[in-house]
Structure formats: C-alpha cells, structure tokens
Design a protein around this motif. Structure first.
Motif, PDB file in Angstrom:
ATOM      1  N   GLY A 116      73.183  76.255  39.431  1.00 26.28           N
ATOM      2  CA  GLY A 116      73.288  74.850  39.114  1.00 26.28           C
ATOM      3  C   GLY A 116      72.949  74.561  37.640  1.00 26.28           C
ATOM      4  O   GLY A 116      72.644  75.532  36.790  1.00 26.28           O
ATOM      5  N   PHE A 117      73.265  73.326  37.009  1.00 25.42           N
ATOM      6  CA  PHE A 117      73.147  73.178  35.700  1.00 25.42           C
ATOM      7  C   PHE A 117      72.558  71.728  35.650  1.00 25.42           C
ATOM      8  O   PHE A 117      73.172  70.743  36.010  1.00 25.42           O
ATOM      9  CB  PHE A 117      74.423  73.109  34.785  1.00 25.42           C
ATOM     10  CG  PHE A 117      74.168  73.337  33.621  1.00 25.42           C
ATOM     11  CD1 PHE A 117      74.396  74.659  32.901  1.00 25.42           C
ATOM     12  CD2 PHE A 117      73.793  72.132  32.561  1.00 25.42           C
ATOM     13  CE1 PHE A 117      74.074  74.651  31.401  1.00 25.42           C
ATOM     14  CE2 PHE A 117      73.729  72.190  31.287  1.00 25.42           C
ATOM     15  CZ  PHE A 117      73.656  73.532  30.399  1.00 25.42           C
ATOM     16  N   VAL A 118      71.343  71.399  35.001  1.00 24.25           N
ATOM     17  CA  VAL A 118      70.643  70.350  34.962  1.00 24.25           C
ATOM     18  C   VAL A 118      70.699  69.778  33.451  1.00 24.25           C
ATOM     19  O   VAL A 118      70.130  70.584  32.607  1.00 24.25           O
ATOM     20  CB  VAL A 118      69.182  70.391  35.406  1.00 24.25           C
ATOM     21  CG1 VAL A 118      68.502  68.892  35.367  1.00 24.25           C
ATOM     22  CG2 VAL A 118      69.059  70.528  36.986  1.00 24.25           C
ATOM     23  N   HIS A 119      71.495  68.806  33.175  1.00 22.85           N
ATOM     24  CA  HIS A 119      71.599  68.468  31.854  1.00 22.85           C
ATOM     25  C   HIS A 119      70.493  67.477  31.345  1.00 22.85           C
ATOM     26  O   HIS A 119      69.818  66.727  32.134  1.00 22.85           O
ATOM     27  CB  HIS A 119      72.866  67.504  31.841  1.00 22.85           C
ATOM     28  CG  HIS A 119      74.232  68.188  31.932  1.00 22.85           C
ATOM     29  ND1 HIS A 119      74.922  68.808  31.105  1.00 22.85           N
ATOM     30  CD2 HIS A 119      74.832  68.253  33.250  1.00 22.85           C
ATOM     31  CE1 HIS A 119      75.991  69.456  31.658  1.00 22.85           C
ATOM     32  NE2 HIS A 119      75.790  69.242  32.944  1.00 22.85           N
ATOM     33  N   GLN A 120      70.224  67.492  30.150  1.00 26.35           N
ATOM     34  CA  GLN A 120      69.182  66.701  29.535  1.00 26.35           C
ATOM     35  C   GLN A 120      69.529  65.216  29.747  1.00 26.35           C
ATOM     36  O   GLN A 120      68.745  64.326  30.393  1.00 26.35           O
ATOM     37  CB  GLN A 120      69.083  66.718  27.878  1.00 26.35           C
ATOM     38  CG  GLN A 120      68.186  65.851  27.443  1.00 26.35           C
ATOM     39  CD  GLN A 120      68.119  65.988  25.832  1.00 26.35           C
ATOM     40  OE1 GLN A 120      68.771  66.919  25.160  1.00 26.35           O
ATOM     41  NE2 GLN A 120      67.214  65.146  25.032  1.00 26.35           N
ATOM     42  N   GLY A 167      64.606  58.204  35.016  1.00 27.73           N
ATOM     43  CA  GLY A 167      63.894  59.391  35.687  1.00 27.73           C
ATOM     44  C   GLY A 167      64.480  59.382  37.104  1.00 27.73           C
ATOM     45  O   GLY A 167      64.403  60.649  37.574  1.00 27.73           O
ATOM     46  N   MET A 168      64.873  58.394  37.929  1.00 32.75           N
ATOM     47  CA  MET A 168      65.513  58.426  39.105  1.00 32.75           C
ATOM     48  C   MET A 168      66.979  59.176  39.024  1.00 32.75           C
ATOM     49  O   MET A 168      67.448  60.059  39.847  1.00 32.75           O
ATOM     50  CB  MET A 168      65.861  57.252  39.672  1.00 32.75           C
ATOM     51  CG  MET A 168      64.583  56.444  40.444  1.00 32.75           C
ATOM     52  SD  MET A 168      64.884  54.674  41.111  1.00 32.75           S
ATOM     53  CE  MET A 168      65.973  55.339  42.401  1.00 32.75           C
ATOM     54  N   GLY A 217      63.967  62.523  26.767  1.00 27.09           N
ATOM     55  CA  GLY A 217      64.231  61.217  26.740  1.00 27.09           C
ATOM     56  C   GLY A 217      63.688  60.373  27.842  1.00 27.09           C
ATOM     57  O   GLY A 217      63.825  59.217  27.760  1.00 27.09           O
ATOM     58  N   LEU A 218      62.654  61.037  28.428  1.00 30.14           N
ATOM     59  CA  LEU A 218      61.926  60.132  29.490  1.00 30.14           C
ATOM     60  C   LEU A 218      60.497  60.052  29.105  1.00 30.14           C
ATOM     61  O   LEU A 218      59.737  60.598  28.141  1.00 30.14           O
ATOM     62  CB  LEU A 218      61.725  61.215  30.837  1.00 30.14           C
ATOM     63  CG  LEU A 218      63.050  61.508  31.573  1.00 30.14           C
ATOM     64  CD1 LEU A 218      62.779  62.286  32.790  1.00 30.14           C
ATOM     65  CD2 LEU A 218      63.929  60.387  31.927  1.00 30.14           C
ATOM     66  N   GLN A 251      58.030  61.922  32.908  1.00 32.30           N
ATOM     67  CA  GLN A 251      58.028  63.280  32.493  1.00 32.30           C
ATOM     68  C   GLN A 251      57.040  64.139  33.311  1.00 32.30           C
ATOM     69  O   GLN A 251      57.473  65.098  34.189  1.00 32.30           O
ATOM     70  CB  GLN A 251      57.715  63.739  31.277  1.00 32.30           C
ATOM     71  CG  GLN A 251      58.764  63.309  30.061  1.00 32.30           C
ATOM     72  CD  GLN A 251      58.502  64.059  28.846  1.00 32.30           C
ATOM     73  OE1 GLN A 251      57.649  64.922  28.560  1.00 32.30           O
ATOM     74  NE2 GLN A 251      59.101  63.447  27.784  1.00 32.30           N
ATOM     75  N   ALA A 252      55.893  63.494  33.401  1.00 30.06           N
ATOM     76  CA  ALA A 252      55.083  64.433  34.351  1.00 30.06           C
ATOM     77  C   ALA A 252      55.095  64.408  35.833  1.00 30.06           C
ATOM     78  O   ALA A 252      54.958  65.297  36.455  1.00 30.06           O
ATOM     79  CB  ALA A 252      53.465  63.677  34.062  1.00 30.06           C
ATOM     80  N   ARG A 253      55.699  63.218  36.279  1.00 34.70           N
ATOM     81  CA  ARG A 253      56.111  63.198  37.798  1.00 34.70           C
ATOM     82  C   ARG A 253      57.253  64.337  38.087  1.00 34.70           C
ATOM     83  O   ARG A 253      57.334  64.748  39.091  1.00 34.70           O
ATOM     84  CB  ARG A 253      56.487  61.874  37.960  1.00 34.70           C
ATOM     85  CG  ARG A 253      56.751  61.539  39.444  1.00 34.70           C
ATOM     86  CD  ARG A 253      57.192  59.926  39.654  1.00 34.70           C
ATOM     87  NE  ARG A 253      57.628  59.922  40.907  1.00 34.70           N
ATOM     88  CZ  ARG A 253      58.115  58.562  41.595  1.00 34.70           C
ATOM     89  NH1 ARG A 253      57.933  57.660  40.338  1.00 34.70           N
ATOM     90  NH2 ARG A 253      58.436  58.488  42.729  1.00 34.70           N
ATOM     91  N   LEU A 254      58.287  64.106  37.040  1.00 34.97           N
ATOM     92  CA  LEU A 254      59.601  65.152  37.178  1.00 34.97           C
ATOM     93  C   LEU A 254      59.086  66.682  37.026  1.00 34.97           C
ATOM     94  O   LEU A 254      59.520  67.393  38.075  1.00 34.97           O
ATOM     95  CB  LEU A 254      60.428  64.849  36.064  1.00 34.97           C
ATOM     96  CG  LEU A 254      61.854  65.654  36.404  1.00 34.97           C
ATOM     97  CD1 LEU A 254      62.610  65.425  37.611  1.00 34.97           C
ATOM     98  CD2 LEU A 254      62.536  65.425  34.900  1.00 34.97           C
ATOM     99  N   LEU A 255      57.989  66.843  36.252  1.00 34.19           N
ATOM    100  CA  LEU A 255      57.531  68.223  35.948  1.00 34.19           C
ATOM    101  C   LEU A 255      56.955  68.936  37.447  1.00 34.19           C
ATOM    102  O   LEU A 255      57.003  69.862  37.797  1.00 34.19           O
ATOM    103  CB  LEU A 255      56.719  68.432  34.884  1.00 34.19           C
ATOM    104  CG  LEU A 255      57.562  68.448  33.666  1.00 34.19           C
ATOM    105  CD1 LEU A 255      56.252  68.354  32.461  1.00 34.19           C
ATOM    106  CD2 LEU A 255      58.357  69.700  33.321  1.00 34.19           C
ATOM    107  N   ASP A 256      55.961  68.000  37.907  1.00 31.58           N
ATOM    108  CA  ASP A 256      55.490  68.330  39.244  1.00 31.58           C
ATOM    109  C   ASP A 256      56.450  68.458  40.258  1.00 31.58           C
ATOM    110  O   ASP A 256      56.300  69.458  41.051  1.00 31.58           O
ATOM    111  CB  ASP A 256      54.371  67.045  39.501  1.00 31.58           C
ATOM    112  CG  ASP A 256      53.159  67.093  38.728  1.00 31.58           C
ATOM    113  OD1 ASP A 256      52.894  68.168  38.273  1.00 31.58           O
ATOM    114  OD2 ASP A 256      52.426  66.322  38.926  1.00 31.58           O
ATOM    115  N   LEU A 257      57.460  67.666  40.331  1.00 32.58           N
ATOM    116  CA  LEU A 257      58.406  67.801  41.348  1.00 32.58           C
ATOM    117  C   LEU A 257      59.312  69.054  41.104  1.00 32.58           C
ATOM    118  O   LEU A 257      59.470  69.931  42.179  1.00 32.58           O
ATOM    119  CB  LEU A 257      59.444  66.666  41.321  1.00 32.58           C
ATOM    120  CG  LEU A 257      60.789  66.660  42.204  1.00 32.58           C
ATOM    121  CD1 LEU A 257      60.346  66.432  43.631  1.00 32.58           C
ATOM    122  CD2 LEU A 257      61.897  65.655  41.770  1.00 32.58           C
TER     123      LEU A 257
END
Length: 262
Positions: A96-100, A159-160, A185-186, A191-197
């Motif tokens: 997989g590749f997750v872009h900025q 974020g979504m 860029g978030l 950012q905190a929510r995404l990192l937890d996920l």
C-alpha cells in the motif's frame, strides 16, 4: 505466520543510491524491514527521506544498490527485476502507499465506496454485493459513517480523505505499507485522531510499515525503529526510543532538541 517467516526480513535495502545528475538524492542506504515492524525515516526537508521512500517502493528508479522483497511464495525478488505486470499486481495487493496529499491516492470523482471497491476488483472480486459490503465495513473501521459510502471524496474534509485513502490501501490486506507524511497538513486535533487510528490498525493487522515523517512525535508513537537522514545519507539508526532518548549523532541531537516542550 510461522516463526521462520517472522524471523526473515520482508524488505531488504542494500547500498541504495539515487542521483539527479551531480546531486545526491540518497546514497549508501542499508536497512531491513521485518513482518509487523514499523520503521520511521526522519529528517528535515531535503534530507533525502522522500527520495528513499520512492526508490524502495518502486515509484522512482534507483541509481545503485538493491531492494529485495520476500514474495508470498517465499521467493526473494529485486523489485527492478519484476515485470511491469508483476509490479502493478504487487502495488495493488501486497503493498500500500499512503500519500501526504490524499488526492494523490484517491479517485476524487468517484464515490468513497468505489475508491475502496476498486482495490478489491483489482484482486479479482466481482460480486457487487460483497464489494459494497466490504467497502462499508472498511469505512466503519476508519471511522467514516456508512451513509457516506456514495459520497465523493470531494465532499470530505482533509482528515476524512486521509482515512478513506487508508481504507483503500488496507482493504486488500497488504503485508507492507509505505506512508509519506500521512499526518502532514492536518490540524493538530485531526492528526491525533488519525495517529490513534493508524496505531490501532497497524497493531490489529500486523502490518509492516515504512513511514517518512519530519515529526519525531509521530515517529515515536508509531515506529519501533528509526532511521535518521541528512544530505541523502543515514547518520543514525536504531530502536526509536533509544535514538530519541539518547541520540548519538550531533544532527539527531539537534533534531531532538528542536522538539517544543509540551
């Protein structure tokens, strides 16, 4: 996964180099990534970390060295020896590749469900009901409401969109995921929510991850091992906590000292 498989590296990078004419993008880089391990590549802008990520993921041709991946059948293949069809299949299934910028990793004019379902179709799924059900399940896993399945990413917040890109990448159960500044860029709270996920998904799925970030807090939260780059070269590497708590190289010390006190 057998003990033997866990003990064998999934990805081996040996003396990797990339030059742009006379300019060095990266040089002499060596490291390995094991199943279920998260490796962070850190450094300032221009340090070579993104060039390195693009070379090891096959998005950029290298100038020197080797990048060897252990396929699902146990065979070790240099990614430059793969055919174009083999590379495409690998990118759609095992990687997989997750872009900025999530717009680089999504089809912005098709629905959220279609973005996730497209990866399933790439691995041979053709039953519309199953594709839609699986897409809906994955939207739930990344905290996107099921009723948004037919909405386009254009209608989503940043974020979504990033969470949708993560679902699109993980739906095929890859063994290795590359991430390029996934929280860049978030807003801080997003950012905190995404990192937890991300931390939860990586642990639950046993993913191997190579993540590029300039944010040492992101590296500490997500990674077990860290590689510090400066001017295209690795200046320090080791267990993340060791590198951050007891940095040996002057450049790493400078990076750590620049983290604001919380």
């Amino acid at each position: 996964m057998s003990a033997l498989e866990i003990d064998q590296p999934l990805l081996s990078v040996r003396d990797l180099g990339k030059r742009y004419g006379a300019r060095v993008g990266c040089e002499g880089v060596c490291f390995e990534v094991y199943p279920g391990e998260v490796v962070a590549i850190v450094g300032e802008s221009g340090s070579g970390k993104t060039t390195l990520l693009n070379c090891i993921s096959g998005r950029l041709p290298r100038s020197a060295g080797a990048v060897v991946y252990r396929m699902r059948d146990g065979a070790r293949r240099d990614i430059e020896d793969l055919t174009e069809a083999e590379r495409r299949l690998l990118a759609r299934t095992d990687w997989g590749f997750v872009h900025q910028n999530p717009a680089d990793g999504l089809r912005m004019r098709v629905s959220a469900g279609a973005n996730v379902g497209e990866r399933l179709m790439a691995v041979g799924e053709r039953h519309y009901g199953r594709i839609r059900q699986t897409a809906g399940d994955w939207l739930g896993k990344v905290e996107i409401a099921g009723e948004r399945i037919d909405d386009r990413p254009l209608a989503f917040s940043g974020g979504m969109r990033q969470r949708l890109q993560i679902a699109r990448n993980l739906v095929t159960h890859p063994r290795l995921v590359f991430m390029d500044e996934p929280t860049g860029g978030l807003d801080v709270s997003v950012q905190a929510r995404l990192l937890d996920l991300l931390r939860g998904l990586v642990a639950d799925l046993g993913l191997a991850v190579v993540i590029v970030t300039h944010d040492l807090a992101v590296a500490r939260l997500l990674s077990q091992r860290m590689i510090v780059m400066k001017d295209g070269r690795v200046v320090e590497s080791g267990l993340t906590d060791r590198v951050l708590d007891d940095p040996h190289h002057a450049y790493t010390q400078l990076l750590v000292a620049s983290i604001p006190e919380s």
